[in-house]
Design an enzyme around this catalytic site. Structure first.
Site, short mmCIF file in Angstrom:
data_model
loop_
_atom_site.label_atom_id
_atom_site.label_comp_id
_atom_site.label_asym_id
_atom_site.label_seq_id
_atom_site.Cartn_x
_atom_site.Cartn_y
_atom_site.Cartn_z
CG ASP A 1 -110.09 -11.81 -1.21
OD1 ASP A 1 -110.56 -11.14 -2.14
OD2 ASP A 1 -109.55 -11.32 -0.19
CD GLU B 1 -109.00 -5.74 -8.70
OE1 GLU B 1 -109.20 -6.68 -7.91
OE2 GLU B 1 -108.26 -4.78 -8.43
CG HIS C 1 -111.11 -6.06 -3.79
ND1 HIS C 1 -110.52 -7.24 -3.39
CD2 HIS C 1 -112.04 -6.40 -4.72
CE1 HIS C 1 -111.06 -8.24 -4.07
NE2 HIS C 1 -111.98 -7.76 -4.87
N GLY C 2 -110.45 -3.42 -0.54
CA GLY C 2 -109.72 -2.42 0.24
C GLY C 2 -110.62 -1.44 0.97
O1 G3H Z 1 -106.87 -8.46 -0.11
C1 G3H Z 1 -106.26 -9.28 0.57
C2 G3H Z 1 -106.85 -9.83 1.80
O2 G3H Z 1 -106.80 -8.86 2.83
C3 G3H Z 1 -106.21 -11.13 2.18
O3 G3H Z 1 -104.95 -10.96 2.70
O4 G3H Z 1 -103.46 -12.54 1.47
O5 G3H Z 1 -102.84 -11.69 3.74
O6 G3H Z 1 -104.71 -13.34 3.47
P1 G3H Z 1 -103.92 -12.21 2.84
P1 13P Z 2 -108.86 -4.20 3.51
O1 13P Z 2 -107.39 -4.41 3.61
O2 13P Z 2 -109.21 -2.75 3.35
O3 13P Z 2 -109.60 -4.80 4.66
O4 13P Z 2 -109.38 -4.91 2.16
C1 13P Z 2 -109.63 -6.30 2.14
C2 13P Z 2 -109.83 -6.84 0.78
O5 13P Z 2 -109.99 -6.14 -0.20
C3 13P Z 2 -109.82 -8.30 0.63
O6 13P Z 2 -109.89 -8.69 -0.70
ZN ZN Z 3 -108.90 -7.33 -2.05
#
Ligand code: G3H
Ligand code: 13P
Ligand code: ZN
Length: 330
Positions: free
Chosen positions: A93, A145, A232-233
């Site tokens: 990710d 992206e 995402h998100g």
């Molecule tokens: O988009 C980001 C994901 O929610 C991962 O978050 O970098 O805190 O593991 P993190």
């Molecule tokens: P959320 O913060 O909305 O759960 O999105 C997660 C995400 O996009 C991970 O790449």
């Molecule tokens: Zn993301």
């Protein structure tokens, strides 16, 4: 070189082709620890859903990249043990460099994201193409992206969102060779996706966010017919978990997510992958706070992580069945 094929994992190609035809989206759930992974796999096996296990660079630092890979291999075995071997993707990710993506390809990931969305357009193309050219030699699929989400893009902070420009998508996909494209149409990372002044408020204080820009999504679909799009998100930020956290000593203000019916609508379109992390964090934290507050003498981690895992599993099952439509598609 460890191929994901040896680990029993699959890339996203066939899953996205089926999701596109079937009008649903594959869940992409982030994990950092055993309880999250157990909840994801049991929920997806019980709902007969394919799944994308997402590992961020932060997760690799937290849990150790080798351990996470063995856990993904263990997830394949767990699904078999549970009696229904669902397709499982191990996906990086928000990969932020060629080196990180290369390392993941070489250590068992079946899919990687190279996130060049914050770069100037031509640099995003060059970096993404470099990752695609490397990953495709090993049949690893790549997500790119275009456009910037508001909120926190992994460790990159994006103060304002910049919607994806539909006039760029065809050129970007043709020049890079990506297998899927993450776009910005109003989703945002984290539990506070919008400022209160961007929302309307119900009489009981619940914030209603501005709708997603489905007009932009439709234009993108016209430019790239049948091409897999990623959101995402996409956490919905369940109000019951936010309230539980705050009731038991937490302090999460102005939390607001993407309404489920909008995600359902997106899942029926060319959106083939929907990313969800924050909702799992909220469910887990809410349950842990509740158990510790109600049983102050408890100190066996299984007694609070167990209920947290149960809540997570129910959350994921709900999403597969009622939001993404991925249940019974494995
Ligand atoms: O988009 C980001 C994901 O929610 C991962 O978050 O970098 O805190 O593991 P993190
Ligand atoms: P959320 O913060 O909305 O759960 O999105 C997660 C995400 O996009 C991970 O790449
Ligand atoms: Zn993301």
């Amino acid at each position: 070189m460890i191929s994901y094929k040896e680990l029993g994992l699959v890339n996203t190609k066939e899953l996205f082709a089926k999701a596109m035809k079937g009008g649903y989206a594959i869940p992409a759930y982030n994990f950092n620890n055993m309880e999250q992974l157990q909840a994801i796999i049991t929920a997806c096996v019980e709902t007969r859903s394919p799944v994308i296990l997402q590992v961020s660079s932060g997760a690799r630092k937290y849990a150790n990249s080798t351990l996470l890979r063995y856990m993904a291999q263990g997830a394949v075995a767990l699904a078999k043990d549970l009696g229904y071997p669902i397709p499982i993707v191990l996906h990086l990710d928000h990969g932020d460099s060629f080196e990180l993506c290369k390392s993941c390809v070489e250590t068992g990931f079946s899919s990687v994201m190279i996130d060049g969305s914050h770069l100037p357009y031509e640099e995003n193309i060059a970096l993404t193409k470099k990752v695609v050219d490397f990953a495709h030699q090993y049949d690893v699929t790549v997500e790119g992206e275009l456009g910037v989400l508001a909120g926190i893009e992994d460790e990159v902070s994006a103060e304002k969102s910049h919607y994806t420009k539909p006039e760029e998508v065809e050129d970007f996909v043709a020049k890079t060779g990506v297998d899927s494209l993450a776009i910005s149409i109003g989703t945002s990372h984290g539990a506070t996706k919008f400022k209160p002044e961007q929302c309307t408020r119900t009489p009981d204080g619940v914030l209603i966010p501005p709708p997603l820009r489905f007009d932009i999504l439709e234009e993108i679909e016209k430019k790239l017919p049948g091409f897999p799009i990623v959101l995402h998100g996409s956490s919905s930020v369940p109000i019951e978990y936010v309230r539980m956290i705050n009731q038991y000593g937490g302090n999460i203000k102005d939390a607001v997510g993407i309404p489920e019916e909008q995600l359902r609508r997106a899942a029926r379109s060319a959106v083939c992958k929907i990313n969800i992390d924050s909702d799992g964090r909220l469910a887990m934290t809410a349950m842990i706070r509740k158990v510790l507050a109600e049983k102050p003498s408890e100190f066996d981690p299984r007694k609070y992580l167990g209920p947290a895992r149960d809540a997570l599993k129910e959350l994921y099952k709900h999403k597969n069945i009622h939001v993404l439509g991925s249940a019974n598609q494995a």
